[in-house]
Motif scaffolding. Structure first.
Motif, PDB file in Angstrom:
ATOM      1  N   ARG A  54     -60.113  15.761 -19.964  1.00 11.08           N
ATOM      2  CA  ARG A  54     -60.513  17.035 -19.353  1.00 11.08           C
ATOM      3  C   ARG A  54     -61.399  16.797 -18.120  1.00 11.08           C
ATOM      4  O   ARG A  54     -61.166  17.379 -17.055  1.00 11.08           O
ATOM      5  CB  ARG A  54     -61.255  17.913 -20.352  1.00 11.08           C
ATOM      6  N   ASN A  82     -56.209  21.403 -23.212  1.00 11.34           N
ATOM      7  CA  ASN A  82     -57.007  22.450 -23.858  1.00 11.34           C
ATOM      8  C   ASN A  82     -56.395  22.862 -25.193  1.00 11.34           C
ATOM      9  O   ASN A  82     -57.108  23.130 -26.157  1.00 11.34           O
ATOM     10  CB  ASN A  82     -57.099  23.683 -22.960  1.00 11.34           C
ATOM     11  N   ASN A  85     -57.215  20.287 -27.633  1.00 11.95           N
ATOM     12  CA  ASN A  85     -58.631  20.418 -27.989  1.00 11.95           C
ATOM     13  C   ASN A  85     -58.821  21.524 -29.033  1.00 11.95           C
ATOM     14  O   ASN A  85     -59.530  21.331 -30.023  1.00 11.95           O
ATOM     15  CB  ASN A  85     -59.448  20.706 -26.728  1.00 11.95           C
TER      16      ASN A  85
END
Ligand code: ADP
Length: 260
Positions: A54, A82, A85
């Motif tokens: 990221r 994302n 994540n």
């Protein structure tokens, strides 16, 4: 050890004995525990590279000199990273909650429910505004229950996020909290697409999704309802669902009032 017993009847109703079946669950429990630890460890290990990716991608995207075609790919990497994540965060949450349920270590305190629900609503405010959804919250200010506030808030946020995701634009969502004789009932109702009956029994399983593609597009991890179920269990309560396709869904968390 899991035991089941049943009367053994002969011809007619004459009782001739009792049938007792004992299941040794030790091995199964051990396997479950190995699975839980494995998932928790892998999820934890994945956090570091995800954070590093990221950081690097963000720097490249912010660099004004990169060419637009490259930027498009970087944005894909950013978005997918994302997603990864979110998945890892949900897996970690699930492990943490499950562990607490097994060890019976979630601390419950007698507190007012209204602030917890208001806080869940605030967390979803931007999602609600984006789809212009009206949320009505009915909960009397003096209603108290033995809860773990952050855990319960997370469960309500998960239900609310789903209600928003699966509602039409400018829809309506209702949260109602009622005090029953022995329980407190928290109900999140939406008037969205609803769920076919055949899916309802499996809805709270991890990674179970009615429509994989749709849910993935909407940004789901498939773990939201599994988390809600474990949160309910952490309170020695339960969660149920009722739904009519085309009319909407209603998720109900029932918590024992005294937490026992
Ligand atoms: P996801 O992250 O995919 O939303 P969840 O565990 O939260 O995973 O939900 C599992 C599935 O249940 C979803 O993929 C969706 O198909 C269905 N679902 C959950 N909540 C609702 C709802 N309020 N209305 C319609 N479908 C729902």
């Amino acid at each position: 050890l899991h035991a089941q017993a049943a009367p053994l009847t002969g011809v007619g109703i004459e009782r001739i004995g009792v049938l007792i079946v004992l299941h040794d669950l030790t091995r199964l429990r051990q396997l479950e525990s190995v699975r839980r630890d494995f998932v928790a460890n892998v999820s934890h290990e994945l956090k570091t590279p995800i954070t590093a990716i990221r950081g690097a991608v963000e720097t490249l995207i912010d660099d004004d000199s990169s060419d637009p075609a490259l930027k498009r790919f970087l944005e894909i990497i950013f978005k997918q990273n994302n997603r990864l994540n979110a998945l890892v965060e949900d897996l970690l949450d699930l492990s943490r909650i499950e562990q607490g349920v097994i060890g019976n270590s979630w601390e419950l305190q007698c507190v007012s429910l209204l602030p917890v629900l208001e806080s869940a609503r605030t967390a979803c405010e931007s999602l609600l505004a984006e789809k212009k959804i009206e949320l009505k919250l009915f909960c009397s200010a003096d209603l108290k229950a033995r809860i773990n506030a952050p855990l319960l808030e997370q469960a309500v946020i998960n239900l609310l996020t789903n209600a928003i995701k699966y509602s039409d634009e400018a829809g309506r969502i209702v949260i109602e909290v009622a005090q029953l004789e022995e329980q407190v009932r928290i109900r999140v109702r939406d008037f969205g697409c609803g769920i076919e009956e055949e899916h309802l029994p499996r809805l709270f399983e991890r990674f179970y999704r009615v429509d994989r593609a749709r849910s993935r597009n909407l940004g789901g991890t498939g773990l939201g309802l599994a988390i809600v179920k474990h949160v309910a269990h952490a309170h020695r309560g339960e969660v149920t669902v009722a739904s009519t396709p085309g009319e909407g869904s209603s998720f109900t968390i029932l918590l024992p009032r005294r937490g026992e």
